[in-house]
Design a protein around this motif. Structure first.
Motif, PDB file in Angstrom:
ATOM      1  N   VAL A 122     -98.392  27.950  -2.019  1.00 43.96           N
ATOM      2  CA  VAL A 122     -98.767  27.975  -3.549  1.00 43.96           C
ATOM      3  C   VAL A 122     -99.110  29.248  -3.939  1.00 43.96           C
ATOM      4  CG1 VAL A 122     -99.947  26.785  -5.068  1.00 43.96           C
ATOM      5  CG2 VAL A 122     -99.546  25.620  -3.232  1.00 43.96           C
ATOM      6  N   ILE A 123     -98.234  29.761  -4.902  1.00 40.57           N
ATOM      7  CA  ILE A 123     -98.695  31.155  -5.566  1.00 40.57           C
ATOM      8  C   ILE A 123     -99.129  30.785  -7.130  1.00 40.57           C
ATOM      9  CG2 ILE A 123     -97.542  33.402  -6.465  1.00 40.57           C
ATOM     10  CD1 ILE A 123     -95.391  32.791  -4.445  1.00 40.57           C
ATOM     11  N   ASP A 124    -100.270  31.356  -7.203  1.00 38.86           N
ATOM     12  CA  ASP A 124    -100.878  30.927  -8.714  1.00 38.86           C
ATOM     13  C   ASP A 124    -101.383  32.223  -9.111  1.00 38.86           C
ATOM     14  OD1 ASP A 124    -102.229  30.076 -10.873  1.00 38.86           O
ATOM     15  OD2 ASP A 124    -103.635  28.893  -9.954  1.00 38.86           O
ATOM     16  N   GLY A 125    -100.304  32.667 -10.208  1.00 41.06           N
ATOM     17  CA  GLY A 125    -100.658  34.252 -10.692  1.00 41.06           C
ATOM     18  C   GLY A 125     -99.247  35.093 -10.410  1.00 41.06           C
ATOM     19  N   VAL A 126     -99.165  36.065 -11.347  1.00 40.89           N
ATOM     20  CA  VAL A 126     -97.924  36.859 -11.498  1.00 40.89           C
ATOM     21  C   VAL A 126     -97.754  37.913 -10.112  1.00 40.89           C
ATOM     22  CG1 VAL A 126     -96.769  38.584 -12.861  1.00 40.89           C
ATOM     23  CG2 VAL A 126     -98.075  36.752 -13.921  1.00 40.89           C
ATOM     24  N   VAL A 127     -96.910  37.600  -9.421  1.00 41.41           N
ATOM     25  CA  VAL A 127     -96.718  38.428  -8.055  1.00 41.41           C
ATOM     26  C   VAL A 127     -95.632  39.485  -8.428  1.00 41.41           C
ATOM     27  CG1 VAL A 127     -95.834  38.156  -5.782  1.00 41.41           C
ATOM     28  CG2 VAL A 127     -96.918  36.224  -6.797  1.00 41.41           C
ATOM     29  N   THR A 128     -96.066  40.742  -8.150  1.00 38.36           N
ATOM     30  CA  THR A 128     -95.276  41.629  -7.643  1.00 38.36           C
ATOM     31  C   THR A 128     -95.100  42.140  -6.319  1.00 38.36           C
ATOM     32  OG1 THR A 128     -95.398  42.471 -10.043  1.00 38.36           O
ATOM     33  CG2 THR A 128     -94.659  44.220  -8.374  1.00 38.36           C
ATOM     34  N   ALA A 129     -93.935  42.270  -5.772  1.00 42.72           N
ATOM     35  CA  ALA A 129     -93.775  42.588  -4.488  1.00 42.72           C
ATOM     36  C   ALA A 129     -93.093  44.020  -4.184  1.00 42.72           C
ATOM     37  CB  ALA A 129     -93.023  41.599  -3.511  1.00 42.72           C
ATOM     38  N   LEU A 130     -93.819  44.926  -3.545  1.00 37.41           N
ATOM     39  CA  LEU A 130     -93.362  46.398  -3.326  1.00 37.41           C
ATOM     40  C   LEU A 130     -92.798  46.201  -1.996  1.00 37.41           C
ATOM     41  CD1 LEU A 130     -96.000  48.408  -5.021  1.00 37.41           C
ATOM     42  CD2 LEU A 130     -93.529  48.676  -5.443  1.00 37.41           C
ATOM     43  N   LEU A 131     -91.583  45.689  -1.783  1.00 36.03           N
ATOM     44  CA  LEU A 131     -91.443  45.410  -0.372  1.00 36.03           C
ATOM     45  C   LEU A 131     -90.584  46.711   0.150  1.00 36.03           C
ATOM     46  CD1 LEU A 131     -90.827  41.853  -0.332  1.00 36.03           C
ATOM     47  CD2 LEU A 131     -92.721  43.092   0.698  1.00 36.03           C
ATOM     48  N   ASP A 132     -89.333  47.002  -0.547  1.00 33.12           N
ATOM     49  CA  ASP A 132     -88.868  48.260  -0.237  1.00 33.12           C
ATOM     50  C   ASP A 132     -88.455  49.197  -1.485  1.00 33.12           C
ATOM     51  OD1 ASP A 132     -85.522  47.269  -1.051  1.00 33.12           O
ATOM     52  OD2 ASP A 132     -86.994  45.850  -0.961  1.00 33.12           O
ATOM     53  N   PRO A 133     -88.221  50.493  -1.040  1.00 23.05           N
ATOM     54  CA  PRO A 133     -88.165  51.558  -2.192  1.00 23.05           C
ATOM     55  C   PRO A 133     -87.438  51.328  -3.207  1.00 23.05           C
ATOM     56  CG  PRO A 133     -88.471  52.564   0.058  1.00 23.05           C
ATOM     57  CD  PRO A 133     -88.110  50.992   0.297  1.00 23.05           C
ATOM     58  N   GLY A 134     -86.055  50.604  -2.983  1.00 25.10           N
ATOM     59  CA  GLY A 134     -85.256  50.318  -3.831  1.00 25.10           C
ATOM     60  C   GLY A 134     -85.620  49.311  -4.962  1.00 25.10           C
ATOM     61  N   GLN A 135     -86.564  48.322  -4.677  1.00 26.63           N
ATOM     62  CA  GLN A 135     -87.260  47.238  -5.608  1.00 26.63           C
ATOM     63  C   GLN A 135     -86.099  46.543  -6.282  1.00 26.63           C
ATOM     64  OE1 GLN A 135     -90.538  46.665  -7.161  1.00 26.63           O
ATOM     65  NE2 GLN A 135     -90.445  46.974  -5.216  1.00 26.63           N
ATOM     66  N   GLY A 136     -84.929  46.413  -5.645  1.00 27.10           N
ATOM     67  CA  GLY A 136     -83.863  45.549  -6.226  1.00 27.10           C
ATOM     68  C   GLY A 136     -83.395  46.260  -7.500  1.00 27.10           C
ATOM     69  N   MET A 137     -83.500  47.676  -7.651  1.00 31.99           N
ATOM     70  CA  MET A 137     -82.965  48.437  -8.644  1.00 31.99           C
ATOM     71  C   MET A 137     -81.534  48.754  -8.309  1.00 31.99           C
ATOM     72  SD  MET A 137     -85.763  51.234 -10.062  1.00 31.99           S
ATOM     73  CE  MET A 137     -86.440  51.900  -8.435  1.00 31.99           C
ATOM     74  N   ASN A 138     -80.820  48.740  -9.728  1.00 36.32           N
ATOM     75  CA  ASN A 138     -79.500  48.954  -9.522  1.00 36.32           C
ATOM     76  C   ASN A 138     -79.134  50.646  -9.468  1.00 36.32           C
ATOM     77  OD1 ASN A 138     -76.593  49.593  -9.980  1.00 36.32           O
ATOM     78  ND2 ASN A 138     -76.209  47.810 -11.215  1.00 36.32           N
ATOM     79  N   MET A 139     -78.711  51.057  -8.458  1.00 38.33           N
ATOM     80  CA  MET A 139     -78.662  52.545  -8.139  1.00 38.33           C
ATOM     81  C   MET A 139     -77.709  53.211  -9.107  1.00 38.33           C
ATOM     82  SD  MET A 139     -80.758  53.352  -5.994  1.00 38.33           S
ATOM     83  CE  MET A 139     -81.980  52.374  -5.336  1.00 38.33           C
ATOM     84  N   ASP A 140     -76.810  52.448  -9.718  1.00 39.62           N
ATOM     85  CA  ASP A 140     -75.865  53.255 -10.601  1.00 39.62           C
ATOM     86  C   ASP A 140     -76.295  53.220 -12.312  1.00 39.62           C
ATOM     87  OD1 ASP A 140     -73.909  53.809  -8.715  1.00 39.62           O
ATOM     88  OD2 ASP A 140     -73.274  51.726  -8.754  1.00 39.62           O
TER      89      ASP A 140
END
Lengths: 260, 300
Positions: free
Chosen positions: A90-108
């Motif tokens: 149960v997650i109550d609150g805004v979560v940010t996960a810094l799991l890998d450096p790319g962070q799901g960013m689009n490299m292009d």
């Protein structure tokens, strides 16, 4: 107020692409002793077994354990990325996960475009996105680079962008893997500062690290993960003294005291 | 200017607590094997995608922009290449089939543009999750968002190609019949079907890596078996016509848009067949997605 409850969570990874089951069985069984079979007799690696704990505002939790103990998997499960095969989260609150450096960013895409996407993901208005862009630009110190595609950045710059982005939108629960500690010294100071302001605002920080002195400086609770299970859960001093050899423990304590 | 050592002291941060609701707050993630629970999670996923519509739109727009970044004509290459294809195939085939180009070209332009949509949706749908792997593994995000992104991106491509249809219609002064208003519900049906197809194929494609090439060849065969380049009238005097035309899902779906625009009256039942296949597809896609949703992050 933020809360995070992990209740009896089990996570297992299916092994689909194998030719020889018996060979694999032997190898993995020797390596981890964690090979199991699910209800349909498929081979699975049990990454987390019946993990339970709960976190409340102000908690700063550290995960320790050897490689493959399930720390990163647990962080992913707590972020809601891996849904458990047993138990509940149960997650109550805004979560940010810094799991890998790319962070799901689009490299292009450029830095600015990636910031905009993250802003939209968090439901920000155009005005807030502008504010987010300038905030991230200030903190990461990448001004002229933000107009260039992310793939042109150095790995350190990507870490800075990822961290600035993740913390600028004020998460209530921040989940962090140890890669963030790969930044240069001056950035690490800034990052610490920012995290401290954040955590002081009665939020939750969860950090996974191999480095005992980092855990000692930042955490007020430590969970020791071993083979997908919680081996110990308690105050940092107590858990670390059991986890480390006496010399290592003294060393970590000394270096933590120096920074603090 | 901010102090470099303590940049955040007293600084107003961007507060997102109001926006936290898009995933539902608090988020309950429970391992469930009941269909009720699965349906609930799948519905929540779809709801979150709808609330994140601005993100879906921007992602799709950036996809197109990225594809043509640095090119002179930009996305109008889409229009141009479709125009060249319609033009060259149109002249060649109207000769081969001994048909009147004034009748054939409008037919061909609609058919090719619509088929282009079908084939890219199936091809890109297969990889909608595997391609977004880094995003899926970085944060909790509704999974239907990735399927919606494929659909919206291809609708944008379609919008560029529609220009070709308009030009061909203007050239040959083809006037759509009054019945053309039925194109509106037909397009809505296409959108729903496209979403279902890319969601379902995306699930299969992330679990079985052989799916994209298999789907590719199936769609290729369907292209030749379906009246896309050739008009169904050409088969009228042969027995095969019934099987290839009447019970072909692609034909009924093409025809509910193409027929009214060309001023042909639809055969009774075309709409029923199109709706029937769509309901089937929707049921199948919902089943597959509800079953696999929680596992997709492990598969990619």
């Amino acid at each position: 107020m933020a809360n995070l409850v992990v209740n009896g969570v089990c996570v297992s990874f299916p092994l689909y692409h194998g030719e020889s089951r018996s060979l694999k069985k032997t190898v993995f069984a020797a390596a981890s002793g964690r090979l199991g079979e699910d209800r349909k007799h498929r081979l699975v690696v049990e990454a987390l077994r019946n993990v339970s704990f709960s976190l409340h505002s102000g908690d700063r939790l550290g995960f320790i354990g050897s490689n493959g103990a399930g720390k990163t998997t647990l962080l992913r499960a707590m972020a809601g990325i891996y849904e458990p095969v047993g138990g509940e989260i149960v997650i109550d609150g805004v979560v940010t996960a810094l799991l890998d450096p790319g962070q799901g960013m689009n490299m292009d895409l450029t830095g600015y475009e990636n910031i905009r996407l993250r802003g939209l993901f968090n439901g920000l208005s155009d005005l807030q996105i502008k504010q987010l862009q300038s905030d991230v630009a200030d903190f990461a110190g990448l001004d002229q680079f933000l107009a260039l595609p992310v793939r042109t950045y150095s790995s350190g710059m990507i870490v800075r962008l990822g961290f600035a982005l993740a913390t600028a939108i004020k998460p209530q629960i921040l989940l962090m893997d140890e890669w963030i500690l790969a930044g240069d010294a001056s950035f690490l100071d800034k990052a610490r500062n920012r995290l401290e302001t954040m955590v002081r605002g009665a939020e939750i920080l969860v950090l996974s690290s191999h480095s005992a002195d980092i855990i000692m400086q930042w955490c007020n609770r430590v969970i020791w993960m071993d083979r997908g299970e919680i081996k110990a859960d308690g105050p940092p001093e107590e858990v670390l003294s059991a986890y480390l050899s006496p010399e290592q423990f003294e060393q970590a304590k000394a270096s933590a005291a120096v920074v603090a | 200017m901010m102090n470099m050592i303590a940049p955040d002291q007293g600084k107003a941060e961007i507060d997102v607590s109001h926006a936290a609701g898009y995933l539902g707050s608090p988020v309950f993630i429970k391992a469930t094997h009941s269909w009720g629970g699965r349906a609930e999670m799948a519905a929540a996923d779809l709801g979150a995608t709808l609330r994140l519509w601005p993100l879906v739109w921007t992602l799709s727009l950036l996809d197109i922009r990225l594809r043509y970044r640095g090119s002179l004509l930009g996305p109008f290459w889409l229009t141009l290449s479709t125009a060249v294809m319609v033009g060259s195939i149109g002249f060649l085939y109207s000769r081969l089939f001994h048909s009147n180009i004034a009748a054939y070209l409008p037919f061909l332009s609609i058919s090719l543009v619509l088929w282009n949509f079908i084939s890219t949706i199936t091809a890109e749908g297969c990889i909608c999750f595997t391609q977004s792997e880094s995003m899926i593994r970085a944060m909790r995000m509704p999974l239907t968002l990735h399927a919606a992104r494929v659909v919206v991106r291809n609708v944008l491509v379609l919008a560029h190609n529609i220009v070709v249809i308009v030009i061909v219609f203007a050239m040959f002064r083809t006037v759509p019949s009054l019945a053309s208003f039925s194109v509106v519900p037909a397009c809505a049906l296409w959108l729903i079907d496209a979403m279902a197809v890319s969601l379902m194929l995306g699930v299969f494609g992330s679990r079985f890596r052989d799916i994209p090439p298999i789907i590719g060849s199936i769609v290729q065969i369907a292209f030749y078996l379906t009246p896309v380049m050739w008009s169904p009238a050409m088969l009228a005097h042969r027995g095969m016509g019934v099987v290839l035309v009447k019970w072909n899902p692609f034909f009924s779906l093409l025809e509910i848009i193409r027929g009214p625009l060309l001023g042909h009256s639809l055969e009774t039942g075309t709409w029923f067949i199109a709706l029937g296949y769509s309901v089937l597809l929707l049921a199948l896609a919902s089943f597959v997605f509800m079953r696999a949703r929680a596992r997709i992050a492990y598969w990619i």
